[in-house]
Design a protein around this motif. Structure first.
Motif, PDB file in Angstrom:
ATOM      1  N   PRO A 227       0.788  -1.306  -0.008  1.00  0.00           N
ATOM      2  CA  PRO A 227       0.065   0.150  -0.108  1.00  0.00           C
ATOM      3  C   PRO A 227       0.843   1.245   0.055  1.00  0.00           C
ATOM      4  O   PRO A 227       2.040   1.194   0.550  1.00  0.00           O
ATOM      5  N   ARG A 228       0.343   2.444  -0.743  1.00  0.00           N
ATOM      6  CA  ARG A 228       1.076   3.614  -0.718  1.00  0.00           C
ATOM      7  C   ARG A 228       0.988   4.434   0.681  1.00  0.00           C
ATOM      8  O   ARG A 228       1.817   4.920   1.101  1.00  0.00           O
ATOM      9  N   ASP A 229      -0.227   4.188   1.070  1.00  0.00           N
ATOM     10  CA  ASP A 229      -0.564   4.942   2.605  1.00  0.00           C
ATOM     11  C   ASP A 229      -0.877   3.887   3.632  1.00  0.00           C
ATOM     12  O   ASP A 229      -1.895   2.899   3.282  1.00  0.00           O
ATOM     13  N   SER A 230      -0.188   3.776   4.399  1.00  0.00           N
ATOM     14  CA  SER A 230      -0.767   2.956   5.759  1.00  0.00           C
ATOM     15  C   SER A 230      -1.637   3.471   6.652  1.00  0.00           C
ATOM     16  O   SER A 230      -1.463   4.584   7.153  1.00  0.00           O
ATOM     17  N   THR A 231      -3.040   3.101   6.421  1.00  0.00           N
ATOM     18  CA  THR A 231      -4.006   3.505   7.320  1.00  0.00           C
ATOM     19  C   THR A 231      -4.550   2.494   7.920  1.00  0.00           C
ATOM     20  O   THR A 231      -4.608   1.313   7.571  1.00  0.00           O
ATOM     21  N   ARG A 232      -5.454   2.896   8.809  1.00  0.00           N
ATOM     22  CA  ARG A 232      -6.170   1.796   9.527  1.00  0.00           C
ATOM     23  C   ARG A 232      -7.263   1.217   8.835  1.00  0.00           C
ATOM     24  O   ARG A 232      -7.979   0.393   9.134  1.00  0.00           O
ATOM     25  N   TYR A 233      -7.366   1.795   7.564  1.00  0.00           N
ATOM     26  CA  TYR A 233      -8.514   1.372   6.660  1.00  0.00           C
ATOM     27  C   TYR A 233      -8.158   0.605   5.623  1.00  0.00           C
ATOM     28  O   TYR A 233      -8.776   0.212   4.697  1.00  0.00           O
ATOM     29  N   PHE A 234      -6.662   0.116   5.599  1.00  0.00           N
ATOM     30  CA  PHE A 234      -5.964  -0.576   4.683  1.00  0.00           C
ATOM     31  C   PHE A 234      -6.814  -2.047   4.555  1.00  0.00           C
ATOM     32  O   PHE A 234      -7.192  -2.406   3.382  1.00  0.00           O
ATOM     33  N   ASN A 235      -7.267  -2.851   5.517  1.00  0.00           N
ATOM     34  CA  ASN A 235      -7.641  -4.069   5.244  1.00  0.00           C
ATOM     35  C   ASN A 235      -9.097  -3.812   4.715  1.00  0.00           C
ATOM     36  O   ASN A 235      -9.550  -4.924   4.192  1.00  0.00           O
ATOM     37  N   CYS A 236      -9.956  -3.018   5.171  1.00  0.00           N
ATOM     38  CA  CYS A 236     -11.218  -2.799   4.518  1.00  0.00           C
ATOM     39  C   CYS A 236     -11.079  -2.465   3.080  1.00  0.00           C
ATOM     40  O   CYS A 236     -11.751  -3.065   2.168  1.00  0.00           O
TER      41      CYS A 236
END
Length: 175
Positions: A119-128
């Motif tokens: 992923p380009r951005d690691s966010t808490r929404y990555f799995n979603c």
């Protein structure tokens, strides 16, 4: 882009040697070589130049490409430009439901490109987002598109061989 347009891609040594010796050198010994694995040379630049000189169809001629809704805008623009430079047809606004009709209007294989790297951005929404992207890939595959990672697109360009886009293929098979 240089590979797709059939232009020379040379190492910096070509320029240095010219500046030092002040005489032109042939490009061939300085041509960039890309490697797949430790010892496999990928001769995409050479093939790209030869095909352009022959006036042969471009790498993605007759192929259509649609894109994941989860691609970053910058990546999407880059992919569209690469595909167009390679003679392919980038298609926008294509949904899985509209794909069968579009395939009837535009002959040729249809590929669906998703982002296949980290992923380009690691966010808490990555799995979603990842789950939605997987579902999107499944839907396009059911609608008749060949689902490929953007990394396969790069491999096809580096080796100047669109067969890499086929299921279960890699550039190692064509060396």
């Amino acid at each position: 882009m240089a590979i797709l347009y059939g232009k020379w891609i040379v190492r910096a040594g070509w320029i240095v040697d010219f500046l030092v010796q002040r005489i032109p050198h042939p490009e061939t010994p300085y041509e960039m070589t890309f490697y797949g694995g430790l010892h496999t040379s990928i001769s995409g630049p050479t093939k790209g130049r030869a095909r352009a000189a022959e006036g042969a169809p471009k790498l993605f001629s007759g192929l259509n490409f649609c894109f994941s809704a989860y691609l970053h805008v910058e990546d999407l623009e880059d992919f569209q430009n690469l595909i167009a430079a390679g003679g392919g047809q980038p298609m926008e606004g294509v949904s899985p439901d509209s794909l069968p009709e579009i395939r009837n209007r535009f002959p040729g294989k249809v590929y669906f490109i998703y982002h296949g790297g980290p992923p380009r951005d690691s966010t808490r929404y990555f799995n979603c987002i990842l789950k939605k992207q997987i579902e999107e890939c499944v839907e396009y595959g059911k609608s008749g598109a060949q689902v490929i990672s953007h990394l396969m697109l790069y491999d096809a360009i580096l080796s100047y061989d669109a067969r890499i886009l086929e299921p279960g293929r890699s550039f190692h098979e064509y060396m």
